[in-house]
Design an enzyme around this catalytic site. Structure first.
Site, PDB file in Angstrom:
ATOM      1  N   ASN A 240       0.855  -1.188   0.000  1.00 32.20           N
ATOM      2  CA  ASN A 240       0.000   0.000   0.000  1.00 32.20           C
ATOM      3  C   ASN A 240       0.888   1.234   0.000  1.00 32.20           C
ATOM      4  O   ASN A 240       2.112   1.130   0.032  1.00 32.20           O
ATOM      5  CB  ASN A 240      -0.950  -0.025   1.207  1.00 32.20           C
ATOM      6  CG  ASN A 240      -0.181  -0.065   2.511  1.00 32.20           C
ATOM      7  OD1 ASN A 240       0.558   0.852   2.841  1.00 32.20           O
ATOM      8  ND2 ASN A 240      -0.329  -1.162   3.260  1.00 32.20           N
TER       9      ASN A 240
ATOM     10  N   LYS B 119     -12.157   0.577  17.175  1.00 32.00           N
ATOM     11  CA  LYS B 119     -10.857  -0.123  17.136  1.00 32.00           C
ATOM     12  C   LYS B 119     -10.218  -0.131  18.517  1.00 32.00           C
ATOM     13  O   LYS B 119      -9.600  -1.106  18.937  1.00 32.00           O
ATOM     14  CB  LYS B 119      -9.918   0.543  16.114  1.00 32.00           C
ATOM     15  CG  LYS B 119     -10.190   0.042  14.715  1.00 32.00           C
ATOM     16  CD  LYS B 119      -9.384   0.695  13.630  1.00 32.00           C
ATOM     17  CE  LYS B 119     -10.007   0.295  12.293  1.00 32.00           C
ATOM     18  NZ  LYS B 119      -9.459   0.940  11.139  1.00 32.00           N
TER      19      LYS B 119
ATOM     20  N   LYS C 167       9.075 -16.639 -10.831  1.00 30.63           N
ATOM     21  CA  LYS C 167       8.223 -15.613 -11.426  1.00 30.63           C
ATOM     22  C   LYS C 167       7.079 -16.279 -12.203  1.00 30.63           C
ATOM     23  O   LYS C 167       7.318 -17.190 -13.016  1.00 30.63           O
ATOM     24  CB  LYS C 167       9.081 -14.760 -12.369  1.00 30.63           C
ATOM     25  CG  LYS C 167       8.362 -13.561 -12.919  1.00 30.63           C
ATOM     26  CD  LYS C 167       9.286 -12.751 -13.813  1.00 30.63           C
ATOM     27  CE  LYS C 167       8.467 -11.678 -14.515  1.00 30.63           C
ATOM     28  NZ  LYS C 167       9.147 -11.145 -15.679  1.00 30.63           N
TER      29      LYS C 167
END
Ligand code: CTP
Length: 401
Positions: free
Chosen positions: A210, A337, A289
Site C-alpha cells: 500500500n 478499534k 516468477k
C-alpha cells in the site's frame, strides 16, 4: 511545538574543518525558531567566515572580547544573558584543554567561565589528538564539571585517517539538542513501534502493498527519542533514513513484522502500531516468477494476524496505541478499534485530511474521550501524541505503584 522554539543559544565555532557543519546547524536551529548568536574564534575564522554565520543567524557575529559594538564592554555577560545554553561546535582540543583548566584569556573562554547556563560541547579533532591521555583527562574534568559532551563520531577524517574524532553531523547535533531540552516524559521507558507498509509477496518480483510512506511512524519514533525513551522501530519497506538514536529492524511482510515485534516487545512499556499492515496476504508465494498465460488468474488471499491486537492481548501487555486512518465516520471506527483491540489509545485521522501530506489533522481517543490536536506537521503532531500518551502512561504507573 518544537522543544527548541524560542530558545536562545550562543554557538561558539572554534578552529576545525568541521566548522562548515556548524553553518548547517545554525540553519536548522534558526528554522526551528532558535535565536542563535555565533561567536567565531580566530582559528574558526580560518575555516568559515563571520558573514556566513551572520547571514544564517540574522544576528551579529562576535570574536573579540574588546569589541566596541558591545554596550559597556561586557561581552562575556551580555551575550550569555538569557541564553538557554552555550554550545561549542566544533570544539577543538585546544579549546577543551583551556576550558578544563578554567582559563579565561579571550571572548570564548571568558563566556564559558562567566556563564550560568549549561555548556554543551561537540568535539572535533584528529583521532590521535582525541585519544591522547591529555585530551581524555580534560574530557573527564569537563564531564565532572557538568559539561554535556556530544560525540565525537567515528569515520573517515579530513586528514585521511579513520577513527573517533569527527564532529557529529549537523542534524545529529540538532536532535541531541532536542533531546537535551526535551521533556524527558519517557525517560527510562522502552517504546516499540511499527511503521510503513508491509509487502506481501506473490512471486519473487511481485507483491501486494500500500502507499504508506512511513513518515508518521518515523516522526513518532524520533519524538519518543526526544522524550528520552529507548526506541525500537520495526519498519516495513520505506525510503526513510533511520532516525538518530533509534534501533530499526527492517521487515517486508506482516508475518515478518509480527515475528520482529515478538522478538523485541518483552519488557516494553509502550507499543505503538503505526504500520499500515496488509490485512491479507496471498495464500502462497510462488517460488519462481509467474508467467502470463492469457487466461484469467485467481489469487487467494488469507487473513494476516493483527499484530497490535496480539500485543494488547498479552498478559504483560505494554501501554498500547493504535492508528485508525478512516475515510468516514472517524469517531465510530476509531473508538471501535480502541475497544475491540483492547487499546489504551487510538490516533484517528480522516485519510482525505492527510494522505501522503506532511500536514495532518488527528484526534486522540482514550478512556477519557476524544481529544482533537490542532492541525500541524507530522513532526509536530508526533510531539503532541507522545505528550498525551506519556501523560496517560505516567498517571497509569502512579496509580499502579
Ligand atoms: N494493525 C496491526 N496488524 C494488522 C492490522 C492492523 O497491527 N494486521 C494495526 C495498525 O498498525 C493500526 C491499527 O491496527 O495501528 C488499525 O489498523 P487499520 O488497518 O486501520 O485497522 P484494521 O484493524 O485493519 O481494520 P480495517 O482495515 O477494517 O479498517
Amino acid at each position: 511545538m518544537n522543544v527548541l522554539q524560542g530558545r536562545k543559544i550562543v554557538l561558539i565555532v572554534s578552529g576545525g574543518v568541521a566548522a562548515y557543519k556548524s553553518a548547517e546547524l545554525v540553519r536548522l536551529l534558526v528554522k526551528a525558531g532558535v535565536d542563535v548568536h555565533v561567536v567565531l574564534t580566530a582559528a574558526g575564522a580560518r575555516f568559515v567566515t563571520a558573514v556566513t554565520f551572520q547571514a544564517l543567524s540574522g544576528n551579529a557575529v562576535w570574536s573579540d572580547l574588546w569589541d566596541p559594538r558591545m554596550p559597556n564592554n561586557m561581552a562575556h555577560i551580555d551575550l550569555t544573558r538569557d541564553a538557554d545554553a552555550i554550545m561549542i561546535a566544533p570544539a577543538s582540543a585546544d579549546l577543551l584543554a583551556k576550558l578544563a583548566n578554567g582559563l579565561a584569556d579571550d571572548l570564548t573562554t571568558t563566556l564559558c567561565l562567566a556563564r550560568d547556563c549549561p555548556l554543551i560541547v561537540a568535539p572535533a579533532m584528529n583521532r590521535q589528538m582525541w585519544e591522547h591521555p591529555a585530551t581524555m583527562r580534560n574530557m573527564r574534568v569537563l564531564r565532572d564539571d557538568g559539561v554535556t559532551v556530544l560525540g565525537p563520531d567515528s569515520g573517515e577524517q579530513a586528514c585521511g585517517e579513520v577513527g573517533l574524532g569527527r564532529m557529529l553531523e549537523a542534524e545529529h547535533l540538532f536532535l541531541r539538542l532536542e533531546v537535551f531540552f526535551g521533556p524527558k516524559t519517557l525517560a527510562g521507558r522502552k517504546v516499540v513501534l511499527t511503521a510503513g507498509p508491509t509487502f506481501e509477496a506473490i512471486d519473487p518480483v511481485r507483491g501486494i502493498t500500500n502507499s504508506s510512506s512511513g513518515k508518521m511512524g518515523y516522526a513518532l519514533a524520533r519524538a519518543c527519542v526526544i522524550a528520552g525513551a529507548e526506541v525500537v522501530l520495526v519498519s516495513g519497506p520505506t525510503a526513510l533514513p533511520v532516525p538518530d538514536g533509534v534501533c530499526r529492524l527492517s521487515v517486508a511482510s506482516a508475518l515478518e513484522m509480527r515475528e520482529a515485534v515478538a522478538s523485541v516487545v518483552d519488557g516494553a512499556d509502550v507499543f505503538i502500531g503505526v504500520a499500515a499492515v496488509a490485512d491479507y496476504r496471498p495464500d502462497r508465494s510462488a517460488e519462481h516468477k509467474i508467467k502470463k498465460s492469457g487466461e484469467a488468474m485467481q489469487l487467494t488471499l488469507v487473513p494476516n494476524p493483527d499484530i497490535l491486537a496480539e500485543v494488547a492481548a498479552r498478559p504483560d501487555a505494554p501501554f498500547c496505541v493504535g492508528f485508525a486512518a478512516e475515510s468516514r465516520d472517524l469517531d465510530h471506527y476509531a473508538e471501535g478499534k480502541r475497544k475491540n483491540k483492547g487499546l489504551d489509545m487510538v490516533v484517528g485521522n480522516l485519510v482525505r485530511e492527510g494522505l501522503g501530506l506532511d500536514d495532518n489533522l488527528v484526534v486522540l481517543y482514550d478512556r477519557g474521550g476524544r481529544h482533537p490536536l490542532p492541525r500541524a506537521t507530522k513532526a509536530e503532531l508526533a510531539h503532541g501524541i507522545v505528550a498525551h500518551l506519556a501523560g496517560l502512561l505516567n498517571a497509569h504507573s502512579l496509580t499502579r505503584s
